[in-house]
Design a protein around this motif. Structure first.
Motif, mmCIF file in Angstrom:
data_model
loop_
_atom_site.group_PDB
_atom_site.id
_atom_site.type_symbol
_atom_site.label_atom_id
_atom_site.label_comp_id
_atom_site.label_asym_id
_atom_site.label_seq_id
_atom_site.Cartn_x
_atom_site.Cartn_y
_atom_site.Cartn_z
ATOM 1 N N LYS A 114 0.836 -1.422 -0.050
ATOM 2 C CA LYS A 114 -0.011 0.031 -0.112
ATOM 3 C C LYS A 114 1.014 1.321 -0.032
ATOM 4 C CE LYS A 114 -4.526 -1.620 1.905
ATOM 5 N NZ LYS A 114 -5.329 -1.273 2.903
ATOM 6 N N ARG A 115 2.109 1.068 0.719
ATOM 7 C CA ARG A 115 2.666 2.360 0.711
ATOM 8 C C ARG A 115 3.479 2.493 -0.637
ATOM 9 N NH1 ARG A 115 7.512 3.686 0.002
ATOM 10 N NH2 ARG A 115 8.012 1.542 -0.332
ATOM 11 N N GLY A 133 0.900 4.256 -2.661
ATOM 12 C CA GLY A 133 0.870 5.290 -2.756
ATOM 13 C C GLY A 133 1.845 6.431 -3.347
ATOM 14 N N GLU A 134 2.987 5.830 -3.375
ATOM 15 C CA GLU A 134 3.858 6.448 -3.956
ATOM 16 C C GLU A 134 3.917 6.463 -5.532
ATOM 17 O OE1 GLU A 134 8.216 5.075 -3.159
ATOM 18 O OE2 GLU A 134 7.917 5.632 -0.963
ATOM 19 N N ARG A 156 -5.382 0.599 -7.434
ATOM 20 C CA ARG A 156 -5.360 1.951 -7.334
ATOM 21 C C ARG A 156 -6.509 2.699 -6.335
ATOM 22 N NH1 ARG A 156 -6.413 6.585 -11.208
ATOM 23 N NH2 ARG A 156 -5.045 8.238 -10.344
ATOM 24 N N LEU A 165 0.912 6.587 -6.959
ATOM 25 C CA LEU A 165 -0.374 7.334 -7.149
ATOM 26 C C LEU A 165 0.353 8.900 -7.055
ATOM 27 C CD1 LEU A 165 -3.043 7.697 -7.281
ATOM 28 C CD2 LEU A 165 -3.189 8.041 -5.006
ATOM 29 N N VAL A 166 1.225 9.267 -6.251
ATOM 30 C CA VAL A 166 1.965 10.501 -6.363
ATOM 31 C C VAL A 166 2.912 10.663 -7.494
ATOM 32 C CG1 VAL A 166 3.607 12.060 -5.068
ATOM 33 C CG2 VAL A 166 1.967 10.844 -3.834
ATOM 34 N N LEU A 197 -6.603 2.767 -2.563
ATOM 35 C CA LEU A 197 -5.878 3.976 -1.675
ATOM 36 C C LEU A 197 -6.895 4.810 -1.407
ATOM 37 C CD1 LEU A 197 -2.698 4.182 -3.946
ATOM 38 C CD2 LEU A 197 -2.797 3.150 -1.837
ATOM 39 N N PHE A 198 -8.111 4.895 -2.148
ATOM 40 C CA PHE A 198 -9.280 5.954 -1.661
ATOM 41 C C PHE A 198 -10.306 5.520 -0.853
ATOM 42 C CE2 PHE A 198 -7.510 6.647 -6.053
ATOM 43 C CZ PHE A 198 -6.928 7.963 -5.522
#
Length: 77
Positions: free
Chosen positions: A32-33, A36-37, A69, A39-40, A72-73
């Motif tokens: 998950k981490r 997140g990267e 994806r 996604l950024v 993450l939301f």
């Protein structure tokens, strides 16, 4: 420590990374981490990576989780 394999997919399989972590919960948290990267990074370069996902396998090569994806939301309870 057990070895976990992360498969990164963007429409096709792109990368495999092996990481030693304490347990499957730590492996899924790391996935998950990493997601997140990703996604950024996609926001910074303004690319659409809507189809990407990360599959996590244990040291017996069993699939223990898939991070999409959209995961993450979702709100954590």
């Amino acid at each position: 420590m057990p070895l976990f394999r992360f498969e990164f997919h963007e429409n096709v399989k792109t990368d495999n990374i092996a990481v030693e972590l304490v347990d499957h919960e730590a492996a899924l948290a790391e996935a998950k981490r990493a997601a997140g990267e990703m996604l950024v990074d996609s926001a910074i370069d303004r690319s659409d990576h809507a189809g990407w996902l990360i599959k996590v396998y244990n040291d017996s090569d069993e699939l223990i989780g898939t991070i999409f994806r959209g995961d993450l939301f979702k709100m954590e309870e």
